[in-house]
Design a protein around this motif. Sequence first.
Motif, PDB file in Angstrom:
ATOM      1  N   SER A   1     -57.615  81.118  35.827  1.00 33.56           N
ATOM      2  CA  SER A   1     -56.463  80.229  36.014  1.00 33.56           C
ATOM      3  C   SER A   1     -56.490  79.514  37.368  1.00 33.56           C
ATOM      4  N   THR A   2     -56.872  80.223  38.434  1.00 30.63           N
ATOM      5  CA  THR A   2     -56.895  79.559  39.747  1.00 30.63           C
ATOM      6  C   THR A   2     -57.958  78.466  39.767  1.00 30.63           C
ATOM      7  N   ASP A   3     -59.130  78.756  39.202  1.00 26.69           N
ATOM      8  CA  ASP A   3     -60.198  77.743  39.170  1.00 26.69           C
ATOM      9  C   ASP A   3     -59.734  76.492  38.427  1.00 26.69           C
ATOM     10  N   LEU A   4     -59.067  76.693  37.292  1.00 22.90           N
ATOM     11  CA  LEU A   4     -58.609  75.522  36.526  1.00 22.90           C
ATOM     12  C   LEU A   4     -57.559  74.761  37.330  1.00 22.90           C
ATOM     13  N   PHE A   5     -56.616  75.493  37.925  1.00 26.96           N
ATOM     14  CA  PHE A   5     -55.580  74.809  38.705  1.00 26.96           C
ATOM     15  C   PHE A   5     -56.227  73.976  39.814  1.00 26.96           C
ATOM     16  N   ASN A   6     -57.198  74.571  40.524  1.00 31.18           N
ATOM     17  CA  ASN A   6     -57.843  73.848  41.634  1.00 31.18           C
ATOM     18  C   ASN A   6     -58.642  72.643  41.133  1.00 31.18           C
ATOM     19  N   ALA A   7     -59.309  72.808  39.987  1.00 32.69           N
ATOM     20  CA  ALA A   7     -60.079  71.682  39.430  1.00 32.69           C
ATOM     21  C   ALA A   7     -59.138  70.522  39.088  1.00 32.69           C
ATOM     22  N   LEU A   8     -57.954  70.858  38.605  1.00 30.30           N
ATOM     23  CA  LEU A   8     -56.988  69.797  38.278  1.00 30.30           C
ATOM     24  C   LEU A   8     -56.513  69.092  39.548  1.00 30.30           C
TER      25      LEU A   8
END
Length: 519
Positions: A382-389
Amino acid sequence: MSTTLSPDHVIAELKTRWGDGVITDPTELEYFGTDVYSQGKPLLAVLRPTSAEQIAAAVAELTAAGVTLIARGGGMSYTGGYLATRQPTVLIDTGGLDKVVEINVQDAYVVVEAGVTWEALQKALQAKGVRTPYFGPMSGSHATVGGALSQGSVFHGSARYGSSADSVLGLEVVTANGEILRTGSAASGNATPFFRWHGPDLTGVFLGDCGLLGIKVRASLRLLPRHSHIDYLSWQFERADQLMDAMGALARAGLASEIAAFDPSLSQIRMRRASLSSDVKSLGNVIKKGGLMQGLKLVTKGRDFLDPDLFTLHITLEGDSEGEISARVAAARKAVAAFGKEVENSVPKVMAANPFAAKNAMLGSAGERWAPIHGIVPHSRSTDLFNALQELFAAEKAVMDEHGLFIGTLMTTVGAQATLIEPCIYWPDSHNAFHVRTVDPEHRAKIGCPGENLPARAATDALKRKIADTMRAHGAASFQIGKFYTYREGRDPAALAMLDAIKQQLDPKGLMNPGVLGR
Ligand SMILES: Cc1cc2nc3c(=O)[nH]c(=O)nc-3n(C[C@H](O)[C@H](O)[C@H](O)COP(=O)(O)OP(=O)(O)OC[C@H]3O[C@@H](n4cnc5c(N)ncnc54)[C@H](O)[C@@H]3O)c2cc1C
């Protein structure tokens, strides 16, 4: 010799039998053919049946005439799920299938027609001291049981009990040839709809199909006794990874019934909406649910204690005794203590007191349009996806600034396994026929309506696609696939072949909601 009637002829015949149940007025057709985000091809007619048998008969006649059919529940979706992609298309509005058929407290199931709203179901069940585990989306004043089961839905009860599909025991579905197909225990001989499992899960095939395989007319859902105790907690966090770790810890332990989190941008957008203390309806419901003291506390504290530059997390906890609720609250505090700071719990109180009051949130505080895009990932991603966004939004900043687009992100969890991340794009643009009919007129008058803005709309379309691509690159799943999220690309060919074979069996002419699930 059999003759095939023309689509117009079938509609005219239906009109003589159904009267007002067949709608051809152009203004009405425009409204029914428009969702929260866009508009489909013009409809030939809208049907408003009041029984499963009526739907079955109409479906048989219309598919024989080569007419495309699409079901629509509350219409509260935004991925084109019920918008026509070809002509002639007839929309079946399930609003007339509005009966709660059987509440069986002893055997712990409810049979409900597809057009019943989650709010109406909740009211009927409340009177008997029971509830469904998942009990509806925030749009549940309008959104229906049939709509949620057809595209998948989460929120009320989801942190503890999973998505809409996890509450289902069996279905009745009208297929393209006008048959009513049953799944679950009710499909076998003299059994009642009390159980989902007896051989392969045929119910599951229809859950999340977006209406591709048929029109759901009835569902049997699990019942639980209502929890007697409820409490609320809120926290603030400086960083996204702290918030995600806290959400994962709460979800894995099954401590909360509802979990909602906002990034700083969404908190600021929410604060710009009517202030809590001036929202008389919210306040009234908090007093009704929690007593006068809770209402007074809300007026004095409002939401001013929230720092608009931080991430916030809000949860509802339920239990069956004083001891259980205290233990859940203590465990939740312990689970989150290392990540964030506890703050006043007004936000989850207001959300729980007004569970289905979200409809006005489909427009921004200055009348902007709204388009949410979500992805569901395991907590570890979830953190990786949030940061990618965030990286994507930084790269798109110039375009967003040029067209006045801004984004706030909502997060929640689904059962023990998953975090859902939902950036919502706001952009200045005119309101469509769906907004005009659905949003409270006083609210629309207060927020105003920007002028038509086609360049900003095109920029939103492009950004939505980039967000969905980023989510897919991170292995995200989605609800509400409709005609927006990709489904077939990269999917296991053997699994796709099975779905295609089922579609061919149930709808050989491909007339049921073509375009959903990429088909
Ligand atoms: C303000 C707002 C808040 C929202 N909050 C949430 C939320 O908290 N959680 C969430 O998950 N979603 C939320 N949504 C999205 C949406 O409202 C829900 O997913 C809801 O479940 C849609 O139900 P509906 O009856 O309006 O479906 P519709 O929009 O009418 O239809 C959705 C899809 O299901 C198909 N369909 C509908 N009924 C049937 C049927 N009987 N048989 C076969 N196919 C059918 C349609 O063809 C379409 O593809 C929100 C939307 C808005 C506007």
